[in-house]
Design a protein around this motif. Structure first.
Motif, PDB file in Angstrom:
ATOM      1  N   LYS A  15     -40.786  -2.481  24.240  1.00  0.00           N
ATOM      2  CA  LYS A  15     -41.858  -1.304  23.782  1.00  0.00           C
ATOM      3  C   LYS A  15     -41.137  -0.620  22.757  1.00  0.00           C
ATOM      4  O   LYS A  15     -41.567   0.073  21.709  1.00  0.00           O
ATOM      5  N   VAL A  74     -39.030   7.854  22.236  1.00  0.00           N
ATOM      6  CA  VAL A  74     -39.337   7.586  23.421  1.00  0.00           C
ATOM      7  C   VAL A  74     -39.623   8.951  24.143  1.00  0.00           C
ATOM      8  O   VAL A  74     -40.542   8.947  25.081  1.00  0.00           O
ATOM      9  N   HIS A 120     -38.319  12.655  31.972  1.00  0.00           N
ATOM     10  CA  HIS A 120     -38.359  12.673  33.175  1.00  0.00           C
ATOM     11  C   HIS A 120     -36.955  13.163  34.065  1.00  0.00           C
ATOM     12  O   HIS A 120     -36.060  12.747  33.386  1.00  0.00           O
ATOM     13  N   GLY A 132     -36.829   5.524  29.782  1.00  0.00           N
ATOM     14  CA  GLY A 132     -37.904   5.429  30.606  1.00  0.00           C
ATOM     15  C   GLY A 132     -37.886   5.405  32.109  1.00  0.00           C
ATOM     16  O   GLY A 132     -36.253   5.580  32.229  1.00  0.00           O
ATOM     17  N   PHE A 161     -38.410  10.855  26.297  1.00  0.00           N
ATOM     18  CA  PHE A 161     -37.938  10.935  27.540  1.00  0.00           C
ATOM     19  C   PHE A 161     -37.632  12.309  28.086  1.00  0.00           C
ATOM     20  O   PHE A 161     -37.046  13.112  27.836  1.00  0.00           O
ATOM     21  N   LEU A 175     -39.611  -2.413  28.788  1.00  0.00           N
ATOM     22  CA  LEU A 175     -39.209  -1.107  28.083  1.00  0.00           C
ATOM     23  C   LEU A 175     -38.686  -1.257  26.749  1.00  0.00           C
ATOM     24  O   LEU A 175     -38.845  -0.799  25.835  1.00  0.00           O
TER      25      LEU A 175
END
Length: 186
Positions: free
Chosen positions: A11, A176, A180, A143, A178, A8
């Motif tokens: 990335k 990113v 979640h 992530g 994010f 991650l």
């Protein structure tokens, strides 16, 4: 390092690089385990000093882990304390030479996956150096791992670069995206 965290991080760095951010790979000037040991001893000393009177009069007020920390701190004599402070100043100087006022370090927030419960915040090994040398640090979610648990990246800079760290955190969050929201079992 946890392979999912490393993947991650790489990335995110590739995404940031494609957006024009430059990177330079650097190493810690002192092994992280050495920093952890010195930080832990200094922290224990300080806990013992702060709680000395109350602990002496009513040790039952303290939970077992805090009592153990205080007891460890009581073993740090004046000579060791001076050596710990000397080591801390040396590490702070070395890190000030490693970073500059225009750079922000980006690294994993921890070397292990996030805990699956709220019983712990996880391994603090990668946070310890920054607490030890007094550098500002901010962790952003980047992530989730294969279990759906969050993976964070920490941003570190020199004292006085807090605004740059916040700006970099916003850039990473935009990069990113994010979103979640993990569910926790009590």
């Amino acid at each position: 390092h946890d392979p999912e965290q490393r993947e991650l991080l790489e990335k995110v760095l590739r995404k940031l690089a494609s957006g024009g951010c430059g990177f330079e790979d650097k190493s810690m000037p002192i092994p992280i385990e050495e920093i952890r040991i010195h930080h832990s001893r200094l922290f224990a000393h300080d806990a013992a000093a702060v709680h000395r009177d109350r602990y002496a009069h009513d040790p039952d007020l303290f939970l077992p882990n805090i009592s153990a920390l205080i007891e460890e701190g009581r073993t740090v004599d004046a000579s060791e304390f001076e050596e710990l402070l000397k080591h801390q100043r040396s590490f702070r100087r070395l890190m000030s030479e490693t970073l500059d006022s225009n750079s922000i370090a980006i690294l994993p927030a921890t070397n292990t996956p996030a805990p699956a419960t709220l019983a712990s915040t996880g391994n603090a090994l990668f946070n310890s150096p920054w607490s030890y040398c007094g550098f500002p640090e901010l962790t952003v979610p980047a992530g989730v791992n294969s279990l759906g648990l969050p993976i964070g990246l920490q941003l570190v800079g020199l004292p006085g670069t807090e605004q740059q760290i916040l700006t970099a955190a916003k850039q990473i969050e935009a990069c990113v995206q994010f979103s979640h929201r993990p569910t926790f079992q009590p």
